[in-house]
Design a protein around this motif. Structure first.
Motif, mmCIF file in Angstrom:
data_model
loop_
_atom_site.group_PDB
_atom_site.id
_atom_site.type_symbol
_atom_site.label_atom_id
_atom_site.label_comp_id
_atom_site.label_asym_id
_atom_site.label_seq_id
_atom_site.Cartn_x
_atom_site.Cartn_y
_atom_site.Cartn_z
ATOM 1 N N GLY A 189 -70.029 114.010 -74.946
ATOM 2 C CA GLY A 189 -69.727 113.658 -73.571
ATOM 3 C C GLY A 189 -68.211 113.516 -73.470
ATOM 4 N N SER A 190 -67.749 112.545 -72.698
ATOM 5 C CA SER A 190 -66.316 112.287 -72.588
ATOM 6 C C SER A 190 -65.943 111.105 -73.470
ATOM 7 C CB SER A 190 -65.931 111.992 -71.135
ATOM 8 O OG SER A 190 -66.139 113.133 -70.327
ATOM 9 N N THR A 191 -64.821 111.231 -74.165
ATOM 10 C CA THR A 191 -64.302 110.136 -74.976
ATOM 11 C C THR A 191 -62.832 109.947 -74.637
ATOM 12 O OG1 THR A 191 -63.709 111.621 -76.801
ATOM 13 C CG2 THR A 191 -65.896 110.619 -76.872
ATOM 14 N N PHE A 192 -62.345 108.721 -74.777
ATOM 15 C CA PHE A 192 -60.943 108.460 -74.444
ATOM 16 C C PHE A 192 -60.471 107.191 -75.127
ATOM 17 C CE2 PHE A 192 -57.797 106.340 -71.614
ATOM 18 C CZ PHE A 192 -56.748 107.229 -71.818
ATOM 19 N N THR A 193 -59.287 107.273 -75.716
ATOM 20 C CA THR A 193 -58.571 106.101 -76.199
ATOM 21 C C THR A 193 -57.227 106.060 -75.496
ATOM 22 O OG1 THR A 193 -59.621 106.141 -78.377
ATOM 23 C CG2 THR A 193 -57.549 104.951 -78.198
ATOM 24 N N GLY A 194 -56.894 104.925 -74.917
ATOM 25 C CA GLY A 194 -55.632 104.787 -74.197
ATOM 26 C C GLY A 194 -54.913 103.506 -74.569
ATOM 27 N N MET A 195 -53.583 103.537 -74.418
ATOM 28 C CA MET A 195 -52.760 102.350 -74.616
ATOM 29 C C MET A 195 -51.898 102.160 -73.384
ATOM 30 S SD MET A 195 -50.247 100.209 -75.569
ATOM 31 C CE MET A 195 -48.788 101.218 -75.771
ATOM 32 N N ALA A 196 -51.820 100.939 -72.893
ATOM 33 C CA ALA A 196 -50.996 100.646 -71.723
ATOM 34 C C ALA A 196 -50.284 99.325 -71.934
ATOM 35 C CB ALA A 196 -51.843 100.605 -70.452
ATOM 36 N N GLN A 197 -49.198 99.148 -71.215
ATOM 37 C CA GLN A 197 -48.377 97.948 -71.355
ATOM 38 C C GLN A 197 -48.053 97.350 -70.000
ATOM 39 O OE1 GLN A 197 -44.809 98.469 -73.635
ATOM 40 N NE2 GLN A 197 -43.994 96.451 -73.156
ATOM 41 N N ARG A 198 -48.138 96.018 -69.941
ATOM 42 C CA ARG A 198 -47.631 95.251 -68.795
ATOM 43 C C ARG A 198 -46.833 94.095 -69.363
ATOM 44 N NH1 ARG A 198 -52.771 94.796 -64.558
ATOM 45 N NH2 ARG A 198 -53.094 97.058 -64.333
ATOM 46 N N VAL A 216 -57.664 100.608 -75.354
ATOM 47 C CA VAL A 216 -59.048 100.710 -74.896
ATOM 48 C C VAL A 216 -59.631 102.029 -75.387
ATOM 49 C CG1 VAL A 216 -58.409 101.765 -72.687
ATOM 50 C CG2 VAL A 216 -60.590 100.576 -72.880
ATOM 51 N N THR A 217 -60.876 101.978 -75.829
ATOM 52 C CA THR A 217 -61.603 103.201 -76.185
ATOM 53 C C THR A 217 -62.940 103.201 -75.461
ATOM 54 O OG1 THR A 217 -60.566 103.408 -78.362
ATOM 55 C CG2 THR A 217 -62.672 104.532 -78.051
ATOM 56 N N VAL A 218 -63.266 104.337 -74.869
ATOM 57 C CA VAL A 218 -64.517 104.520 -74.137
ATOM 58 C C VAL A 218 -65.200 105.762 -74.692
ATOM 59 C CG1 VAL A 218 -65.493 105.135 -71.889
ATOM 60 C CG2 VAL A 218 -63.688 103.408 -72.024
ATOM 61 N N ALA A 229 -59.725 102.550 -67.187
ATOM 62 C CA ALA A 229 -58.801 101.843 -66.299
ATOM 63 C C ALA A 229 -59.369 100.490 -65.883
ATOM 64 C CB ALA A 229 -58.506 102.700 -65.065
ATOM 65 N N LYS A 230 -60.668 100.429 -65.631
ATOM 66 C CA LYS A 230 -61.288 99.150 -65.264
ATOM 67 C C LYS A 230 -61.214 98.159 -66.418
ATOM 68 C CE LYS A 230 -64.411 101.325 -61.933
ATOM 69 N NZ LYS A 230 -65.767 101.871 -61.701
ATOM 70 N N LEU A 231 -61.407 98.650 -67.634
ATOM 71 C CA LEU A 231 -61.309 97.768 -68.798
ATOM 72 C C LEU A 231 -59.876 97.293 -69.008
ATOM 73 C CD1 LEU A 231 -63.736 99.571 -71.249
ATOM 74 C CD2 LEU A 231 -63.989 97.225 -70.386
ATOM 75 N N LEU A 232 -58.916 98.172 -68.795
ATOM 76 C CA LEU A 232 -57.515 97.759 -68.918
ATOM 77 C C LEU A 232 -57.160 96.723 -67.856
ATOM 78 C CD1 LEU A 232 -55.822 101.202 -69.677
ATOM 79 C CD2 LEU A 232 -55.923 99.233 -71.226
ATOM 80 N N ASP A 233 -57.582 96.961 -66.616
ATOM 81 C CA ASP A 233 -57.330 95.980 -65.552
ATOM 82 C C ASP A 233 -57.902 94.619 -65.934
ATOM 83 O OD1 ASP A 233 -56.022 97.813 -63.946
ATOM 84 O OD2 ASP A 233 -57.766 98.230 -62.680
ATOM 85 N N TRP A 234 -59.156 94.635 -66.393
ATOM 86 C CA TRP A 234 -59.785 93.377 -66.806
ATOM 87 C C TRP A 234 -59.026 92.756 -67.972
ATOM 88 C CZ3 TRP A 234 -61.793 91.964 -71.529
ATOM 89 C CH2 TRP A 234 -62.429 90.711 -71.557
ATOM 90 N N GLY A 235 -58.658 93.568 -68.967
ATOM 91 C CA GLY A 235 -57.987 93.043 -70.148
ATOM 92 C C GLY A 235 -56.667 92.383 -69.834
#
Length: 405
Positions: A285-294, A301-303, A319-325
């Motif tokens: 399916g779709s997989t994604f690992t991302g890193m973001a900074q604030r 996050v990995t989905v 993006a929803k997990l990052l917002d929550w995190g």
């Protein structure tokens, strides 16, 4: 008490607020399950903490913490959100479930091979270099008998997820078989024991698996490398093409297929995004690992494999997990941690082989990640007219293109 009276009593308690929700209590809570969806194993690896091997969503909310998005918003079979610097896992769902990784496995490929070749080294592609690629592989457009720099090849790996670039680098590294063997050894060194490598590019193959936990380990290890950070955060670049009649090489533009970095017609770049890698195959399916900074906070996050069949769904859920995190980072108790490599961490936080205890198994990793930004926002390199785009401080401006089918 009869069953009817029991149900009525429970309902009354729920209405009155006296019956505590499992989510509010900070324990695991059950998703609304699709009966046709595969179920995670009853027992999974407990590397990083006992709760990470327990099926279902794991989160430990403190008073005033924002709730996780509901199961309709987070449909992935497996996901994890963690602090990239400290390794603390803020929340997770089946993070050790062994699933097909698709091209997110290219992060392990990069961790393994990138340190071996200088960026300016050149290689002329032979026909044998491109042999063995799976049907329908994603390609950057490498041509036989043309010469590319290692820098070009890594741009092809990260921006276009080019299996042709992976196979070329594998050929330089002694061949596909040798590279797969090295990747497997490196996975073990990283304590990524959920991972079994069959192909270096992540193309579907029997027995090839990884996990959201392991993919986060690969990203975290790679982000310690300045070249890895450059490639995974590059939004667009020029790539060498064919020779013209005058003998000069033409170039063509390539754009990163990580839609939280480059954007798309139905999704905007995520503020503060700095990579890392996406993938998509029939099995995965779709997989994604991302890193973001604030600010000073860097989250990973990995989905893996959203069940909702919506365009760019893996990015939406990430993006929803990052917002929550970012909202919850100081309002949750960690449910586990991302362990360090075996040379630093045995998976339990015990003393390493060098006799030094690395706090939470993260000592050198945290130092490396902290030093990259010196407390400031990470940068993403958008190689378009030489521009460097600072993500998180200003909006990333890219041309939105309709996603390739």
């Amino acid at each position: 008490m009869g069953r009817g009276r029991t149900l009525r009593a429970a309902a009354a308690l729920a209405v009155s607020g006296l019956l505590t929700s499992p989510l509010l209590a900070g324990t695991a809570y059950a998703d609304q399950k699709d009966p046709k969806a595969p179920a995670p194993p009853a027992k999974m690896s407990q590397i990083g903490g006992e709760r990470l091997g327990t099926p279902g969503v794991q989160v430990q909310l403190k008073p005033g913490a924002p709730k996780l998005p509901g199961p309709d918003a987070l449909t992935a079979r497996s996901w994890i959100v963690s602090d990239a610097a400290t390794g603390k896992v803020l929340a997770a769902k089946n993070p050790h479930w062994q699933l097909a990784p698709a091209s997110t496995l290219k992060m392990l490929f990069a961790d393994t091979v990138m340190p071996k070749f200088p960026k300016n080294q050149k290689h002329t592609v032979k026909p044998a270099d491109l042999a063995g690629m799976g049907v329908g592989s994603s390609l950057v457009g490498i041509k036989e008998n043309l010469t590319y720099t290692v820098h070009d090849l890594w741009l092809g790996v990260f921006l276009r997820s080019g299996n042709d670039a992976v196979h070329t680098l594998s050929a330089m590294n002694g061949g596909t078989k040798a590279t797969v063997s090295q990747m497997q050894r490196h996975a073990k060194e990283l304590n990524a024991n959920d991972t079994h490598v069959v192909t270096p590019d992540g193309y579907d193959a029997p027995g090839q698996v990884s996990s959201a936990y392991d993919l986060s380990l690969f990203a975290r290890a790679g982000l310690r490398n300045a070249d890895f950070r450059e490639y995974c955060s590059t939004a667009s670049a020029q790539f060498p093409g064919d020779k013209g009649k005058d003998g000069k090489r033409a170039t063509f533009g390539i754009q990163n297929t990580n839609r939280l970095l480059s954007g798309d017609y139905d999704i905007k770049p995520y503020p503060g995004i700095a990579g890392v890698k996406n993938g998509s195959t029939t099995n995965a399916g779709s997989t994604f690992t991302g890193m973001a900074q604030r600010g000073d906070r860097k989250l990973l996050v990995t989905v893996m494999h959203p069940e909702k069949a919506v365009h760019n769904e893996a990015y939406r859920e990430a993006a929803k997990l990052l917002d929550w995190g970012f909202a919850a980072a100081d309002k949750v108790e960690p449910v586990g941690r991302l362990v360090g490599p075996r040379s630093e961490d045995d998976g339990t936080g015990a003393v390493s082989a060098q006799g030094k205890r690395h706090k939470g198994g993260q000592g050198s990793t945290q130092a490396a990640l902290d030093s990259t930004g010196s407390g400031s926002t990470w940068t993403a390199v958008g190689i378009t007219g030489g521009a460097v785009v600072v993500l998180g401080a200003v909006a990333l401006v890219v041309r939105r293109r309709r996603a390739a089918k």
